[in-house]
Design a protein around this motif. Structure first.
Motif, PDB file in Angstrom:
ATOM      1  N   LYS A 130       0.826  -1.216   0.000  1.00  0.00           N
ATOM      2  CA  LYS A 130       0.000   0.000   0.000  1.00  0.00           C
ATOM      3  C   LYS A 130       0.865   1.275   0.000  1.00  0.00           C
ATOM      4  O   LYS A 130       0.754   2.116  -0.896  1.00  0.00           O
ATOM      5  N   GLU A 226      -4.074   3.417  -4.540  1.00  0.00           N
ATOM      6  CA  GLU A 226      -5.132   2.488  -4.125  1.00  0.00           C
ATOM      7  C   GLU A 226      -5.745   1.783  -5.328  1.00  0.00           C
ATOM      8  O   GLU A 226      -6.024   0.583  -5.293  1.00  0.00           O
ATOM      9  N   ARG A 229      -3.343  -0.776  -6.587  1.00  0.00           N
ATOM     10  CA  ARG A 229      -3.264  -1.913  -5.654  1.00  0.00           C
ATOM     11  C   ARG A 229      -4.476  -2.834  -5.825  1.00  0.00           C
ATOM     12  O   ARG A 229      -4.338  -4.058  -5.905  1.00  0.00           O
TER      13      ARG A 229
END
Lengths: 648, 42
Positions: A130, A226, A229
């Protein structure tokens, strides 16, 4: 770096050297590329640095081990050569603490006399992508060729993380490779990827572009990270439940603290009980050497120098090697397990109460080995006053150089018996001395922060690493490194000091018809007797005074100096192990006063030198020397008089 | 051997004194400069 070198212009980047006219890139194996390893704290940068270069820099399973740039060299099988920079961990180029400033400046080519790196190798913990993706996106702004290495990939695979490597590479626009740095897996693939981007089109631009992002840009980058990911990383099929289960016990306010104390207690018990057979062996070896020297050399100055100076002096320090190694074996195993970061968490409330920053735990932990890495480790603290407070108290933590002094006095004066059925009394006293070091560091920190530099405590954020089984190779390497440091000191500074102490203790010789031992008339005897009035109130004899002077070079020199002084002095009481000699010459009150002195005394010139370098001023080493000497004298004075009043 | 012993012993003492003085009292910047010059002369 010399002044001449500092005036030279920065060396051209690899791109300029490969393509000075902007011609298409061609492989030129003799060019030396500069790679920079960047990543979040504790993602394995130094382990990868060691794997790439064959270096043996310290690695541990917690954040903040590396606080300065380290450089190494690699040569690939095809002759391609590179210089590798290992940089302190950072989550962003928006540097706050001094160690993060080093990383930012190295990446942006702002370090004096250094061009920007030719290739950035961004390293990410494959189980914790992250934050790493945000750093990759930020580093892309710098405009240098980059490769992303997903490290600890074996753990990610074991936990069932599913990472779409091709998709990740496509989304980020950089090659992605997987590595297991501790086992040197993926190193060849990483080097191939680095060579690929070093010869690619991005390498032709030598311009480095970066500006600090604003809040809107930060939010955008966070959202983008994000998105990537979620697109490329699927949650693990078998998440790490062991870490959570262990943490529920080890981080428990009551059970966790009891376990921490229990581990420390066990460590000091082991230091005394496990080390004894090896210590006896080393002692027997030196005794044998002494006999051999006596048989080989006729009586004379050289024989006296070797047997009384070198063997009695250096030998009396070297016997403590097993204890030091056992202590570090424990510390390195706990570091590798990931337990030390938990200890920092448990200690945070205590340290916060004493006014110390939570991040001070790691520098203070390093100070158990030596105050020098502890003082340097304070670079992880961004607030200047917090950093200075940590630097000022770090030398109060019990460094390994104190172990020979403590052990010698404990074995001479504390009976070797078992208490409460299981614990060794000598181990308990050692535990108490370590506790006294910690308590004094916290107390001085409290006084500094509450009386002189009042300020609100800053919150402490620290990523807790996953538990890992210690890597036997890393553990052995760490223990070997400590052994090498100790043996090098014994063979250099301690040996040289003992030759000088022998000279000062045996020159000039006693005048004809003199009464008493010849050493009383020597330079050392004169110096010791001159210092005696100053040290008599704290119970120190003139021999102890003589030992304190060379101990400014390193604390353990005091033990060697006592060995030499009593060996030169001779007499019936000076025969046998040094502990027995001390028992015959010192009172219990004097011995306890000596222990109290060494808890506080600033007996280390190197530490004072490093404090000067880190604070860029002589003011702070002077303050440190003054307050530590005052505390040492006061503690020894009180201990001596209380012990004497109690009949010791 | 007895006649040579003081010579060797005092030579070792002189060497140890020079080493301690060099390692403890000469600033690292001066050492680096001196080492640099030695290198250039080669």
């Amino acid at each position: 770096m010399s002044a001449e070198a500092a005036l030279e212009p920065p060396p051209p980047s690899l791109a300029d050297r490969l393509n000075p006219e902007g011609a298409p890139a061609q492989p030129l194996p003799i060019a030396v590329a500069r790679l920079a390893l960047i990543g979040a704290p504790n993602c394995g940068k130094t382990a990868l640095f060691n794997a790439l270069t064959g270096a043996r820099q310290k690695v541990a399973n917690y954040a903040g081990v590396t606080v300065e740039r380290k450089e190494g060299a690699i040569t690939a099988a095809d002759g391609w050569r590179a210089r590798v920079l290992d940089l302190p961990g950072t989550y962003s180029l928006r540097a706050r603490s001094p160690d993060e400033v080093v990383t930012r400046d190295a990446v942006l080519g702002r370090l004096q006399g250094e061009a920007p790196p030719d290739v950035l190798v961004c390293i990410a913990d494959a189980t914790n992508l992250k934050g790493a993706l945000r750093l990759v996106l930020e580093l892309k702004q710098v405009g240098r060729p980059m490769v992303l290495a997903l490290n600890m990939f074996d753990i990610a695979e074991r936990q069932g993380w599913r990472i779409d490597l091709e998709g990740l590479s496509r989304e980020l626009g950089v090659p992605v490779v997987t590595t297991v740095a501790t086992r040197k897996r993926g190193v060849d693939a990483l080097l191939a990827a680095v060579q690929g981007v070093a010869r690619g089109p991005a390498a032709r631009s030598s311009e480095v572009v970066w500006r600090e992002p604003g809040p809107v840009e930060l939010r955008t980058a966070h959202r983008e990270a994000e998105r990537i990911r979620k697109a490329c990383v699927a949650l693990p099929a078998r998440p790490d439940t062991l870490t959570g289960k262990l943490d529920s016990v080890l981080l428990h306010p009551v059970f966790g603290s009891v376990i921490l104390l229990g581990l420390l207690f066990l460590m000091f018990q082991a230091v005394f009980t496990w080390a004894q057979p090896l210590m006896d062996l080393i002692k027997a070896g030196f005794d044998h050497l002494g006999v051999l020297v006596g048989q080989t050399f006729p009586p004379g100055l050289l024989r006296s120098l070797i047997s009384e100076g070198v063997i009695s002096g250096v030998g009396s320090v070297l016997v403590f090697l097993p204890q030091i190694l056992i202590l570090f074996l424990f510390i390195i195993v706990l570091e590798d397990l990931g337990y030390m970061a938990r200890a920092a968490f448990l200690m945070d409330r205590v340290m916060g109460g004493a006014g110390l920053h939570g991040r001070a735990f790691i520098p203070l932990l390093s100070s158990f080995a030596c105050a020098i890495p502890g003082v340097m480790g304070a670079r992880v603290i961004d607030n200047k006053r917090d950093r200075l407070t940590t630097i000022l108290v770090a030398p109060l933590m019990t460094c390994s150089a104190r172990i020979p002094v403590y052990t010698l006095i404990i074995s001479a004066f504390i009976p070797n018996r078992t208490v409460w059925g299981v614990a060794s009394l000598q181990g308990l006293v050692m535990f108490g001395l370590y506790a006294a070091g910690i308590v004094s560091a916290l107390s001085v920190g409290f006084v500094i922060r509450k009386l002189f530099w009042r300020g609100a405590a800053e919150p402490f954020l620290m990523e807790l690493p996953a538990y890992k089984l210690p890597d036997p190779k890393n553990v052995l390497m760490g223990v070997w490194t400590r052994a090498k440091i100790f043996l090098t000191r014994a063979g250099t500074v301690i040996l040289a000091m003992m030759v000088l102490i022998w000279f000062l203790s045996s020159t000039p010789s006693a005048p004809p018809g003199a009464l008493g031992p010849a050493i009383n008339y020597s330079f050392a005897g004169l110096l010791g007797h001159a210092m005696e009035p100053l040290l008599a109130p704290i119970g120190f004899t003139w021999q102890m005074a003589v030992a304190l002077v060379p101990a400014m070079a390193a604390r353990e020199v005091a033990v060697a100096a006592l060995g030499t002084v009593y060996a030169v002095q001779g007499g019936e009481d000076a025969v046998g192990p040094l502990a027995g000699v001390l028992h015959a010459h010192w009172s219990m009150a004097s011995a306890l006063a000596m222990l109290a002195w060494f808890i506080f005394a600033p007996q280390c010139a190197s530490t004072l030198g490093v404090v000067k370098r880190e604070t860029n001023s002589w003011k702070w080493p002077a303050i440190m020397f003054a307050y530590m000497t005052a505390l040492a004298y006061a503690a020894a004075f009180l201990t001596f008089h209380i012990a004497r009043a109690a009949g010791a | 051997m007895s006649a040579v012993q003081p010579v060797i012993a005092y030579a070792l003492v002189a060497f140890a004194a020079a080493w301690v003085a060099w390692s403890m009292f000469v600033p690292s910047k001066v050492k680096a400069r001196l080492r640099g010059r030695v290198k250039l002369k080669r």
